[in-house]
Design an enzyme around this catalytic site. Structure first.
Site, short mmCIF file in Angstrom:
data_model
loop_
_atom_site.label_atom_id
_atom_site.label_comp_id
_atom_site.label_asym_id
_atom_site.label_seq_id
_atom_site.Cartn_x
_atom_site.Cartn_y
_atom_site.Cartn_z
N CYS A 135 -19.50 11.60 -56.28
CA CYS A 135 -20.84 11.63 -56.91
C CYS A 135 -21.31 13.33 -57.10
CB CYS A 135 -21.86 10.85 -56.21
SG CYS A 135 -21.42 9.16 -56.33
N GLY A 153 -22.23 -0.76 -63.08
CA GLY A 153 -22.69 -1.43 -61.84
C GLY A 153 -22.75 -0.83 -60.52
N LEU A 154 -22.15 -1.46 -59.64
CA LEU A 154 -22.01 -1.47 -58.08
C LEU A 154 -20.57 -1.42 -57.79
CD1 LEU A 154 -23.05 -1.29 -55.26
CD2 LEU A 154 -23.30 -3.94 -55.62
N GLY A 211 -23.97 6.83 -66.13
CA GLY A 211 -24.63 7.98 -65.57
C GLY A 211 -23.77 8.48 -64.45
N GLN A 253 -21.88 11.28 -61.81
CA GLN A 253 -20.46 12.28 -61.59
C GLN A 253 -19.34 11.48 -61.49
OE1 GLN A 253 -20.42 15.63 -61.81
NE2 GLN A 253 -22.59 15.84 -62.18
N VAL A 254 -18.41 11.93 -60.53
CA VAL A 254 -17.30 11.32 -60.54
C VAL A 254 -17.19 10.45 -59.15
CG1 VAL A 254 -16.14 13.24 -58.96
CG2 VAL A 254 -14.58 11.69 -60.16
#
Length: 217
Positions: A168, A150-151, A71, A73-74
């Site tokens: 984002c 993930g993160l 999910g 954006q960039v």
């Protein structure tokens, strides 16, 4: 008691082979497949999520742009950034995607609090922020009951790369790092602290695995 989460330290790896390996791991999951965390550092790359708009990549230059199946954006990945991929059976864990995102955000906030840094999450833009500047980005995909991606947490990356995108999808969004905040913590220390915190937040024991998963390239 739930089984432990197995943790692999991958070192620095190109983005796409690791992404494909996460997909393969998730496709091949069974009811008894252990949950895993992969700690990794990537060479410079921009990744564009499923909802990503190419116009948010302002000036990629020599940095590759890879459309991916998470999910959001960039965002940018590069040396000096701790990336933690969470390969979790969400049904067995009893968590939905929103709860998992909140758990990741809370893990980062608690870790930063331990370093004397006050941080917050934002309802309009997943991630963790210090004084309005983003220090951690989140992006997940759940398929066949398993999460991946993930993160990404900024220890000491080249923050100028974020100026080449709308992080984002937010124009002019500031980014920061532990280094910029004057905190001297190594990549390995941050990776370990975040991983242990995530295990605690999930109510799971962490098991450090000496061998890395088989990843092409």
């Amino acid at each position: 008691m739930k089984p432990p989460i197995r943790v692999h330290r991958l070192g620095q790896r190109d983005y796409e082979p690791v992404w494909r390996a996460m997909q393969d791991f998730t496709t091949g999951r069974g009811e008894d497949t252990a949950d895993e965390i992969w700690q990794v550092e990537h060479p410079p790359v921009f990744t564009l999520g499923m909802n990503g708009k190419p116009e948010h990549v302002l000036d990629a230059g020599d940095i590759p742009v890879i459309p991916v199946d998470r999910g959001g954006q960039v965002t940018y990945h590069g040396p000096g950034q701790v990336v933690i991929y969470l390969l979790l059976d969400v049904r067995r864990q009893g968590m939905g995607v929103r709860a998992l995102v909140t758990t990741l955000e809370r893990t980062v906030i608690d870790y930063l609090e331990g370093l004397g840094i006050q941080a917050q999450a934002r309802a309009d833009a997943p991630g963790v922020y210090v004084g309005g500047a983003k220090i951690a980005a989140l992006g997940l995909r759940v398929r066949r009951g398993g999460s991946y991606h993930g993160l990404a947490f900024n220890v000491n990356p080249d923050l100028s790369a974020f100026a080449r995108i709308n992080p984002c999808g937010h124009q002019g969004l500031a980014t920061t790092s532990l280094e910029q905040l004057g905190v001297d913590v190594s990549w390995g220390e941050a990776a370990e602290g975040l991983t242990l915190g995530l295990g605690a937040a999930l109510g799971r024991r962490i098991e450090w695995v000496p061998s890395a998963p088989l990843i092409p390239g």
